[in-house]
Design a protein around this motif. Structure first.
Motif, mmCIF file in Angstrom:
data_model
loop_
_atom_site.group_PDB
_atom_site.id
_atom_site.type_symbol
_atom_site.label_atom_id
_atom_site.label_comp_id
_atom_site.label_asym_id
_atom_site.label_seq_id
_atom_site.Cartn_x
_atom_site.Cartn_y
_atom_site.Cartn_z
ATOM 1 N N LEU A 1 47.295 97.556 -0.717
ATOM 2 C CA LEU A 1 46.598 97.033 -1.892
ATOM 3 C C LEU A 1 45.272 96.356 -1.563
ATOM 4 O O LEU A 1 44.518 96.009 -2.472
ATOM 5 N N GLY A 2 44.996 96.143 -0.273
ATOM 6 C CA GLY A 2 43.767 95.457 0.109
ATOM 7 C C GLY A 2 43.792 93.985 -0.270
ATOM 8 O O GLY A 2 42.763 93.400 -0.612
ATOM 9 N N LEU A 3 44.977 93.390 -0.215
ATOM 10 C CA LEU A 3 45.148 91.990 -0.603
ATOM 11 C C LEU A 3 45.663 91.182 0.583
ATOM 12 O O LEU A 3 45.936 91.723 1.656
ATOM 13 N N ASN A 4 45.818 89.880 0.351
ATOM 14 C CA ASN A 4 46.371 88.996 1.365
ATOM 15 C C ASN A 4 47.358 88.046 0.687
ATOM 16 O O ASN A 4 47.159 86.836 0.662
ATOM 17 N N LEU A 5 48.417 88.613 0.127
ATOM 18 C CA LEU A 5 49.418 87.825 -0.588
ATOM 19 C C LEU A 5 50.502 87.353 0.375
ATOM 20 O O LEU A 5 50.883 88.086 1.294
ATOM 21 N N ASN A 6 51.011 86.145 0.115
ATOM 22 C CA ASN A 6 52.158 85.709 0.915
ATOM 23 C C ASN A 6 53.423 86.282 0.283
ATOM 24 O O ASN A 6 53.394 86.850 -0.812
ATOM 25 N N VAL A 7 54.550 86.123 0.977
ATOM 26 C CA VAL A 7 55.811 86.708 0.520
ATOM 27 C C VAL A 7 56.179 86.225 -0.882
ATOM 28 O O VAL A 7 56.596 87.016 -1.736
ATOM 29 N N GLY A 8 56.022 84.940 -1.139
ATOM 30 C CA GLY A 8 56.350 84.401 -2.463
ATOM 31 C C GLY A 8 55.515 85.028 -3.562
ATOM 32 O O GLY A 8 56.029 85.322 -4.652
ATOM 33 N N GLU A 9 54.226 85.249 -3.303
ATOM 34 C CA GLU A 9 53.351 85.865 -4.303
ATOM 35 C C GLU A 9 53.750 87.329 -4.552
ATOM 36 O O GLU A 9 53.737 87.799 -5.689
ATOM 37 N N ILE A 10 54.114 88.020 -3.484
ATOM 38 C CA ILE A 10 54.541 89.423 -3.629
ATOM 39 C C ILE A 10 55.814 89.489 -4.478
ATOM 40 O O ILE A 10 55.915 90.290 -5.412
ATOM 41 N N ILE A 11 56.777 88.638 -4.164
ATOM 42 C CA ILE A 11 58.031 88.623 -4.932
ATOM 43 C C ILE A 11 57.755 88.275 -6.390
ATOM 44 O O ILE A 11 58.312 88.898 -7.303
ATOM 45 N N SER A 12 56.868 87.322 -6.631
ATOM 46 C CA SER A 12 56.515 86.954 -8.008
ATOM 47 C C SER A 12 55.919 88.150 -8.756
ATOM 48 O O SER A 12 56.264 88.405 -9.910
ATOM 49 N N CYS A 13 55.039 88.885 -8.097
ATOM 50 C CA CYS A 13 54.432 90.072 -8.733
ATOM 51 C C CYS A 13 55.485 91.144 -9.013
ATOM 52 O O CYS A 13 55.472 91.768 -10.079
ATOM 53 N N LEU A 14 56.385 91.365 -8.065
ATOM 54 C CA LEU A 14 57.439 92.358 -8.277
ATOM 55 C C LEU A 14 58.328 91.966 -9.455
ATOM 56 O O LEU A 14 58.706 92.813 -10.266
ATOM 57 N N ARG A 15 58.639 90.698 -9.574
ATOM 58 C CA ARG A 15 59.489 90.243 -10.684
ATOM 59 C C ARG A 15 58.777 90.392 -12.021
ATOM 60 O O ARG A 15 59.419 90.653 -13.033
ATOM 61 N N LYS A 16 57.454 90.233 -12.031
ATOM 62 C CA LYS A 16 56.708 90.480 -13.272
ATOM 63 C C LYS A 16 56.835 91.940 -13.691
ATOM 64 O O LYS A 16 56.747 92.260 -14.875
ATOM 65 N N GLY A 17 57.022 92.811 -12.711
ATOM 66 C CA GLY A 17 57.217 94.244 -12.979
ATOM 67 C C GLY A 17 58.681 94.609 -13.150
ATOM 68 O O GLY A 17 59.046 95.772 -13.042
ATOM 69 N N ARG A 18 59.537 93.600 -13.387
ATOM 70 C CA ARG A 18 60.972 93.788 -13.623
ATOM 71 C C ARG A 18 61.728 94.321 -12.413
ATOM 72 O O ARG A 18 62.706 95.062 -12.534
ATOM 73 N N MET A 19 61.240 93.986 -11.231
ATOM 74 C CA MET A 19 61.945 94.366 -10.010
ATOM 75 C C MET A 19 62.340 93.097 -9.280
ATOM 76 O O MET A 19 61.513 92.213 -9.089
ATOM 77 N N ASP A 20 63.598 93.015 -8.920
ATOM 78 C CA ASP A 20 64.034 91.874 -8.137
ATOM 79 C C ASP A 20 63.651 92.135 -6.686
ATOM 80 O O ASP A 20 63.487 93.286 -6.280
ATOM 81 N N ALA A 21 63.511 91.094 -5.902
ATOM 82 C CA ALA A 21 63.148 91.246 -4.505
ATOM 83 C C ALA A 21 63.671 90.073 -3.703
ATOM 84 O O ALA A 21 63.729 88.943 -4.195
ATOM 85 N N ILE A 22 64.072 90.382 -2.476
ATOM 86 C CA ILE A 22 64.427 89.334 -1.529
ATOM 87 C C ILE A 22 63.719 89.618 -0.219
ATOM 88 O O ILE A 22 63.352 90.770 0.068
ATOM 89 N N TYR A 23 63.538 88.580 0.569
ATOM 90 C CA TYR A 23 62.884 88.706 1.872
ATOM 91 C C TYR A 23 63.911 88.371 2.943
ATOM 92 O O TYR A 23 64.457 87.267 2.959
ATOM 93 N N GLU A 24 64.238 89.353 3.783
ATOM 94 C CA GLU A 24 65.213 89.169 4.856
ATOM 95 C C GLU A 24 64.722 89.850 6.119
ATOM 96 O O GLU A 24 64.258 91.002 6.075
ATOM 97 N N ASN A 25 64.827 89.147 7.230
ATOM 98 C CA ASN A 25 64.517 89.735 8.547
ATOM 99 C C ASN A 25 63.147 90.404 8.579
ATOM 100 O O ASN A 25 62.998 91.502 9.135
ATOM 101 N N GLY A 26 62.150 89.769 7.963
ATOM 102 C CA GLY A 26 60.792 90.301 7.987
ATOM 103 C C GLY A 26 60.539 91.464 7.048
ATOM 104 O O GLY A 26 59.473 92.075 7.073
ATOM 105 N N LYS A 27 61.510 91.790 6.207
ATOM 106 C CA LYS A 27 61.372 92.916 5.272
ATOM 107 C C LYS A 27 61.617 92.450 3.843
ATOM 108 O O LYS A 27 62.443 91.586 3.585
#
Length: 175
Positions: free
Chosen positions: A147-173
């Motif tokens: 995406l050419g961005l520099n989002l942290n994990v929390g920001e990425i998860i927030s964006c995914l949830r806005k798109g109705r996708m749940d997300a978790i961060y585990e083991n670097g993924k």
């Protein structure tokens, strides 16, 4: 779906084997004539190879469509239409399945009822649509690079949830 009778069949026919009235026409035509005379047939003729034409038929031999060229006048959607049969055809199974899921869930969001159907292939049966959640795994680095961005994990998860996708961060993924 009120004008046709299941089960439905996806078959190949020769160019002059069958006739039906294509959408926006009053005249019965063969598949070959559609490619030569009908506006949509002329436009998409390059998608048909050889003398084999894909046709979707109902159990009484009525032609629903000649995918991916044109639908039949028999199944025209009007303001009086109440029950839809959604057929999605293509050459990429994943793309077809995802497209079907998007269409049926969009209609369900607008009050429609989703019914499942069984598709019989030569070697297996599959029920569609398959709306089971799928888990995808990726890295925050790949997302930011793509995406050419520099989002942290929390920001990425927030964006995914806005798109109705749940997300978790585990083991670097991200999952």
């Amino acid at each position: 779906v009120d004008k046709v009778k299941p089960p439905f069949y996806y078959e190949e026919v020769s160019g002059d084997e069958i006739k039906f009235v294509p959408l926006n026409s009053d005249e019965e035509m063969t598949p070959r004539e559609i490619l030569e005379k009908h506006e949509k047939g002329i436009k998409y003729a390059h998608l048909i190879k050889d003398d084999k034409f894909p046709i979707i038929l109902d159990s009484e031999g009525n032609v629903l469509s000649m995918p991916p060229i044109i639908n039949g006048e028999l199944t025209r959607v009007t303001t009086e239409t109440r029950n839809l049969l959604i057929d999605v055809t293509g050459t990429d199974k994943n793309a077809v399945e995802n497209t079907l899921n998007i269409i049926v869930t969009a209609l369900a969001d607008r009050g429609g009822t989703i019914f499942k159907t069984e598709v019989i292939y030569k070697d297996k049966k599959i029920t569609y649509p398959n709306l089971e959640p799928k888990v995808k795994e990726t890295s925050p680095e790949l997302i930011n690079k793509t995406l050419g961005l520099n989002l942290n994990v929390g920001e990425i998860i927030s964006c995914l949830r806005k798109g109705r996708m749940d997300a978790i961060y585990e083991n670097g993924k991200l999952k």
